[in-house]
Motif scaffolding. Structure first.
Motif, PDB file in Angstrom:
ATOM      1  N   UNK A  59       0.827  -1.207   0.000  1.00 32.17           N
ATOM      2  CA  UNK A  59       0.000   0.000   0.000  1.00 32.17           C
ATOM      3  C   UNK A  59       0.863   1.260   0.000  1.00 32.17           C
ATOM      4  N   UNK A  60       2.088   1.164   0.534  1.00 26.67           N
ATOM      5  CA  UNK A  60       2.966   2.336   0.625  1.00 26.67           C
ATOM      6  C   UNK A  60       3.855   2.463  -0.604  1.00 26.67           C
ATOM      7  N   UNK A  61       4.514   1.383  -0.984  1.00 24.03           N
ATOM      8  CA  UNK A  61       5.433   1.403  -2.134  1.00 24.03           C
ATOM      9  C   UNK A  61       5.140   0.208  -3.049  1.00 24.03           C
ATOM     10  N   UNK A  62       4.019   0.239  -3.756  1.00 25.56           N
ATOM     11  CA  UNK A  62       3.659  -0.904  -4.601  1.00 25.56           C
ATOM     12  C   UNK A  62       4.654  -1.106  -5.738  1.00 25.56           C
ATOM     13  N   UNK A  63       5.064  -2.358  -5.922  1.00 27.15           N
ATOM     14  CA  UNK A  63       5.975  -2.747  -7.009  1.00 27.15           C
ATOM     15  C   UNK A  63       7.287  -1.981  -7.014  1.00 27.15           C
ATOM     16  N   UNK A  64       7.775  -1.583  -5.850  1.00 27.92           N
ATOM     17  CA  UNK A  64       9.030  -0.832  -5.773  1.00 27.92           C
ATOM     18  C   UNK A  64      10.142  -1.634  -5.100  1.00 27.92           C
ATOM     19  N   UNK A  65       9.890  -2.903  -4.770  1.00 23.17           N
ATOM     20  CA  UNK A  65      10.934  -3.685  -4.128  1.00 23.17           C
ATOM     21  C   UNK A  65      11.026  -5.065  -4.773  1.00 23.17           C
ATOM     22  N   UNK A  66      12.262  -5.600  -4.753  1.00 25.72           N
ATOM     23  CA  UNK A  66      12.528  -6.911  -5.353  1.00 25.72           C
ATOM     24  C   UNK A  66      12.805  -7.987  -4.317  1.00 25.72           C
ATOM     25  N   UNK A  67      13.218  -7.579  -3.138  1.00 26.22           N
ATOM     26  CA  UNK A  67      13.603  -8.549  -2.115  1.00 26.22           C
ATOM     27  C   UNK A  67      13.040  -8.090  -0.784  1.00 26.22           C
ATOM     28  N   UNK A  68      12.524  -9.045  -0.030  1.00 26.13           N
ATOM     29  CA  UNK A  68      11.942  -8.778   1.279  1.00 26.13           C
ATOM     30  C   UNK A  68      12.433  -9.874   2.215  1.00 26.13           C
ATOM     31  N   UNK A  69      12.933  -9.499   3.381  1.00 29.50           N
ATOM     32  CA  UNK A  69      13.370 -10.491   4.362  1.00 29.50           C
ATOM     33  C   UNK A  69      12.947 -10.049   5.746  1.00 29.50           C
ATOM     34  N   UNK A  70      12.179 -10.884   6.410  1.00 30.37           N
ATOM     35  CA  UNK A  70      11.776 -10.637   7.782  1.00 30.37           C
ATOM     36  C   UNK A  70      11.879 -11.969   8.521  1.00 30.37           C
ATOM     37  N   UNK A  71      12.820 -12.106   9.468  1.00 26.32           N
ATOM     38  CA  UNK A  71      12.966 -13.367  10.202  1.00 26.32           C
ATOM     39  C   UNK A  71      11.672 -13.749  10.909  1.00 26.32           C
ATOM     40  N   UNK A  72      11.328 -15.027  10.843  1.00 23.08           N
ATOM     41  CA  UNK A  72      10.041 -15.497  11.364  1.00 23.08           C
ATOM     42  C   UNK A  72      10.243 -16.643  12.340  1.00 23.08           C
TER      43      UNK A  72
END
Length: 86
Positions: free
Chosen positions: A52-65
């Protein structure tokens, strides 16, 4: 002076922001309250917020789970975004 670390979301949306890597910290884990509703803070919810904030503006996402709870590992954890080159 931390002013150089401040990111203007409107510049990210328009493509003016030249930094390509973004690290967010102090991300809540467990449950969060948004407009009187309770949400489980998962990777999917974080991706929906980012879209909703930056649609289609990033290629990689990492969040430890934590795989037992399917939530991130806590407030001292970081989230990494690699922004798309325009």
């Amino acid at each position: 002076d931390y002013s150089r670390f401040i990111i203007d979301i409107s510049k990210v949306r328009s493509g003016e922001e030249s930094r390509l890597t973004l690290m967010l910290k102090n991300i809540p884990n467990g449950y969060i309250f948004i407009e009187k509703l309770i949400y489980r803070f998962t990777q999917e919810l974080m991706l929906r917020i980012l879209d909703t904030i930056v649609p289609n503006k990033y290629d990689f996402f990492y969040m430890p789970v934590d795989f037992k709870t399917n939530c991130n590992l806590g407030l001292d954890m970081y989230l990494w975004l690699i922004m798309r080159v325009l």
